[in-house]
Design a protein around this motif. Structure first.
Motif, short mmCIF file in Angstrom:
data_model
loop_
_atom_site.label_atom_id
_atom_site.label_comp_id
_atom_site.label_asym_id
_atom_site.label_seq_id
_atom_site.Cartn_x
_atom_site.Cartn_y
_atom_site.Cartn_z
N UNK B 115 0.79 -1.30 -0.01
CA UNK B 115 0.08 -0.06 0.07
C UNK B 115 0.90 1.18 -0.10
N UNK B 117 4.14 1.55 -0.91
CA UNK B 117 5.00 1.38 -1.90
C UNK B 117 4.36 2.28 -3.18
N UNK B 118 2.95 1.99 -3.21
CA UNK B 118 2.40 2.76 -3.99
C UNK B 118 2.21 4.16 -4.09
N UNK B 119 2.29 4.54 -2.66
CA UNK B 119 2.04 5.88 -2.41
C UNK B 119 3.35 6.92 -2.64
N UNK B 121 5.07 7.42 -5.26
CA UNK B 121 5.00 8.37 -6.34
C UNK B 121 3.61 9.21 -6.56
N UNK B 122 3.07 9.00 -5.48
CA UNK B 122 1.22 9.52 -5.81
C UNK B 122 1.27 10.90 -4.60
N UNK B 125 1.15 14.30 -5.55
CA UNK B 125 0.05 14.81 -6.77
C UNK B 125 -1.16 15.02 -5.82
N UNK B 126 -1.32 14.44 -4.60
CA UNK B 126 -2.42 14.82 -3.77
C UNK B 126 -2.16 16.06 -2.94
N UNK B 266 -4.32 2.67 8.04
CA UNK B 266 -3.55 2.98 7.22
C UNK B 266 -3.87 4.50 6.49
N UNK B 267 -3.21 5.06 5.83
CA UNK B 267 -3.64 6.27 4.90
C UNK B 267 -2.69 7.25 4.83
N UNK B 268 -3.18 8.15 3.70
CA UNK B 268 -2.12 9.18 3.32
C UNK B 268 -1.85 10.19 4.67
#
Lengths: 489, 294
Positions: B115, B117-119, B121-122, B125-126, B266-268
């Motif tokens: 989860x 790992x995906x964040x 490079x993202x 952008x948020x 979990x979260x941003x």
């Protein structure tokens, strides 16, 4: 194969020994069927067509020609997979499948690069260092979005569209497949993809990878064929989304074909992008940027910097350096690591390019081509420069999709903005200047979807790509690329 | 004759190496039947300071890596951990979990790492923005990692809990000194071995075993630590941490004790909490193009 395939003819007389990439480790079958519902199936018509290596005109493999009936099977498989598996799976599990595909692609990167070069004619350096890594990274990037869509669309109700029909061009075969499939899957859609008829092989290798990844059958279907196959996808009533990359003419045709349906469409079409050099630009870097802008991938790039605008005070210098640099370009065997410009993708495309070169000469523009030798077999074109070009010339207006550059000059900022925007296209632009405030002036005023400042032809999975005006609509890549694959309520 | 098993020495992890505590002290970890499982390093303040030095040294290059590259490396941690699934399950059972819970803990941990790992490079952008200021400026705000983060692993949830605090910190480009749970130190040390073999540069993650009571204060008061995170610390300890942290205005996050197996843990925000926002102003020249409305 050891034959010397590239030759230099400039004054230095220096030359490189050929450095051919081995093709011994690739696994190509003689014939490829259609990948539908997780299985390899024969085309119902029984028809196959040949795909050739444009660098030597030899046949690489036979590939199935899908007709309406096959497309219908593929769409039904995609629908079933959507209804029964893919839309029901937890998003985090969906993500893990896409990560898996990315990893398997990375593991087979070298094989994919070589096959891409064989089938498309692009230089091995480009396939190896640009196309294939970017394609893998695209899957990697979108994998992570699958379970984070609520962050991509905060406070919005969203849902996947369903079955996405995707039609991709021949200039970046694997990369375009990745651009289409990865965001579609991440957003929860299933896919029917048709690669271009001249370059189907890496998409079929991708199908093998997808099969290996254990992705549920029907989630991705790959059907090969020609325009009729593409039309069958666009017109199929159970396709919810059409994503097309290709020519503006076909794009307009698709837009008309889906009129009156609920199909969501994104189009990534042609371009005639401007590359603007101001007098304060770092000239040597700018010359490299011009070369990369127009000769990258033999100029088969929708965002190629095909209209060069140079400020008058440095025009002579830039043109001189540009010609010098063009003299040092290697045109030849795409498998040779020294090669800068590989083979033109097909005989048809070479004819188109030659037609435009002829028009350019007839229109009175001044042509320059380096005096390099071309291989005897295969489709090749020398890098070509036209000066004394007017804004109204056909070669300055229409997309040539080959290694052909036109040069115009300008004096003021205002003038170059007017000239650059004077095009039905609006895909990309390049700006070369040392002055940051000028860059931002131009990025605000150029009517184009991508503006490169002091660089050109840069791509990244995190960065949205797409055009204004007749270069199409919708964006691919980045956060914005997800939007093309969801319905926002 | 039956073969004699070779037992593992559990050491700490500093700057990409596995030293013993400089203090030479240990505590013995008891299994549920009261037998000794392992001698665990009882790390000292000096170890904590060494770990901070290593973390600071690693911060520059880790934070400057491309977001994509960090994502690849964090994903690699998940791959390595999945490959050692049975080892972790065994170790968790040794420390008292039953087989089913141990398996659940490990699987959830792998998924959590994927989860985040995906964040990598993202999240930019948020959380970043382009700001429409009234003057002729291009004005944008981006997130940058806070720096060196001290983490006090939750006392319960021996693997998932500490990973839930650790991974968002490094995914965001920070470097970390992690205090393992006193009760469940073994999986923290084995996790360090996984990290060691996952292309994570030395010093990005440092792991100390011992007691939070002894090791938290030197971290919380250290002037080269920029943030402290923990979950479910006692009220006294949390407030001591806040007081010590104020010396150099650390960012302090003591998250409530939570059920780490839930998606809500979990979260941003776990990444965002350890980011600074930087705004840049750049002039925009304003000449020409006014009639260019094609």
């Amino acid at each position: 194969m050891a034959k010397k395939t590239t030759k230099k003819s400039n004054e230095t007389g220096w030359d490189y020994a050929p450095s051919l990439e081995s093709i011994g480790h690739i696994d190509l079958k003689e014939s490829y069927d259609l990948f539908i519902d997780g299985k390899w199936v024969k085309p119902s018509s029984g028809k196959y067509f040949e795909t050739i290596n444009p660098a030597n005109e030899k046949v690489l493999a036979k590939v199935a020609h899908a007709n309406e009936e096959d497309v219908d099977r593929a769409v039904k498989a995609a629908r079933k997979a959507y209804d029964t598996v893919w839309s029901k799976m937890p998003a985090s599990e969906r993500a893990k499948y896409i990560f898996r595909i990315a990893r398997l692609m990375q593991e087979r990167a070298r094989e994919l690069s070589v096959i891409e070069t064989l089938d498309a004619g692009k230089s091995i350096r480009e396939s190896r260092d640009i196309d294939v890594p970017l394609a893998c990274n695209h899957f990697f990037y979108y994998a992570g979005w699958a379970d984070k869509l609520e962050y991509a669309f905060p406070n919005r109700d969203f849902e996947p569209l369903g079955v996405a029909g995707q039609i991709i061009p021949w200039n970046f075969p694997l990369l375009m497949a990745a651009w289409k499939i990865a965001p579609a899957l991440a957003a929860g859609n299933t896919v029917v993809l048709k690669p271009a008829e001249t370059t189907p092989l890496t998409a079929l290798k991708l199908a093998e990878i997808i099969e290996l990844s254990g992705l549920p059958p029907g989630v991705v279907n790959i059907v090969t064929g020609f325009g009729d196959t593409g039309a069958a996808i666009v017109e199929h009533p159970e396709v919810n989304k059409v994503a097309f990359t290709g020519s503006t003419a076909v794009g307009k045709h698709i837009q008309r074909a889906v009129a009156g349906t609920d199909k969501k469409v994104t189009l990534e079409l042609g371009g005639k992008s401007s590359n603007i050099i101001f007098e304060d630009a770092p000239i040597d870097q700018a010359v490299e940027g011009i070369i990369n802008g127009i000769f990258f991938n033999q100029g088969h790039v929708c965002c190629a910097g095909s209209r060069l605008f140079v400020q008058e005070s440095v025009a002579e210098l830039v043109v001189r350096k540009l010609k010098q640099r063009m003299d040092s370009l290697y045109v030849g065997d795409p498998l040779d690591k020294n090669t800068d410009i590989g083979a033109i993708n097909s005989k048809e495309q070479l004819e188109v390019i030659n037609k435009y070169i002829k028009i350019g000469i007839e229109e009175g523009a001044e042509m320059y081509q380096p005096n390099c030798e071309l291989p005897d077999k295969g489709y090749f074109c020398r890098p070509t420069l036209f000066s004394n070009v007017a804004q109204s010339n056909v070669i300055a207006q229409e997309e040539i999709f080959g290694p052909v550059l036109t040069i115009q000059t300008f004096r003021t900022v205002d003038e170059v903005i007017q000239k650059a925007n004077n095009s039905p296209y609006g895909l990309a632009a390049g700006v070369w200047t040392d002055k940051g405030s000028r860059i931002f002036n131009l990025t605000s005023k150029l009517r184009a979807g991508v503006v490169w400042a002091n660089t050109y032809n840069k791509f990244d999975p995190a960065s949205p790509f797409g055009g204004y005006k007749e270069s199409g609509f919708g964006r691919e890549g980045g956060l914005h690329g997800l939007r093309a694959y969801v319905k926002l309520k | 004759m039956t073969r004699l098993q070779v037992l593992k020495t559990y050491k700490i992890f500093i700057g990409g190496q596995f030293p013993r505590t400089e203090s030479g002290r240990y505590y013995s970890l008891k299994g549920k039947d009261g037998f000794d499982i392992a001698n665990v390093c009882l790390s000292s303040r000096k170890d904590a300071r060494n770990a901070v030095v290593a973390a600071r040294k690693a911060f520059g290059s880790w934070s400057e890596r491309s977001a994509f590259n960090r994502g690849q490396i964090v994903y690699r941690i998940a791959e390595m951990l999945e490959g050692r699934r049975s080892q972790f399950i065994e170790e968790l059972q040794l420390m008292g979990l039953n087989a089913a819970n141990a398996a659940k803990e490990v699987d959830a941990t792998v998924d959590r790492i994927v989860f985040y790992a995906g964040w990598c490079d993202k999240y930019q952008q948020i959380v970043s923005s382009v700001n429409p200021v009234a003057s002729s400026h291009f004005n944008f705000s981006v997130a940058e990692p806070t720096g060196v983060v001290g983490i006090v692993a939750p006392e319960e949830s021996p693997l998932l809990g500490l990973v839930s605090l650790l991974i968002p910190a490094i995914a965001g480009g920070n470097t970390v000194v992690l205090l393992a749970s006193e009760k469940y130190p073994l999986s923290a040390v084995t996790l360090a071995e996984v990290i060691h073999s996952s292309d994570v540069p030395g010093g990005v993650v440092n792991v100390l075993t011992g007691t939070a009571g002894e090791l938290m204060p030197p971290l919380a008061s250290h002037l080269d630590v920029n943030a402290m995170t923990s979950a479910g610390l006692s009220k006294d300890m949390a407030s001591a941490m806040h007081v010590q942290a104020a010396d150099n205005v650390k960012r302090v996050f003591n998250y409530p004790a939570m059920d780490w197996s839930k998606a809500s843990s979990q979260g941003l925000s776990m990444i965002e909490d350890l980011q600074e926002i930087k705004t840049t102003w750049h002039p925009i020249e304003n000449i020409g193009g006014a009639t260019s409305s094609y």
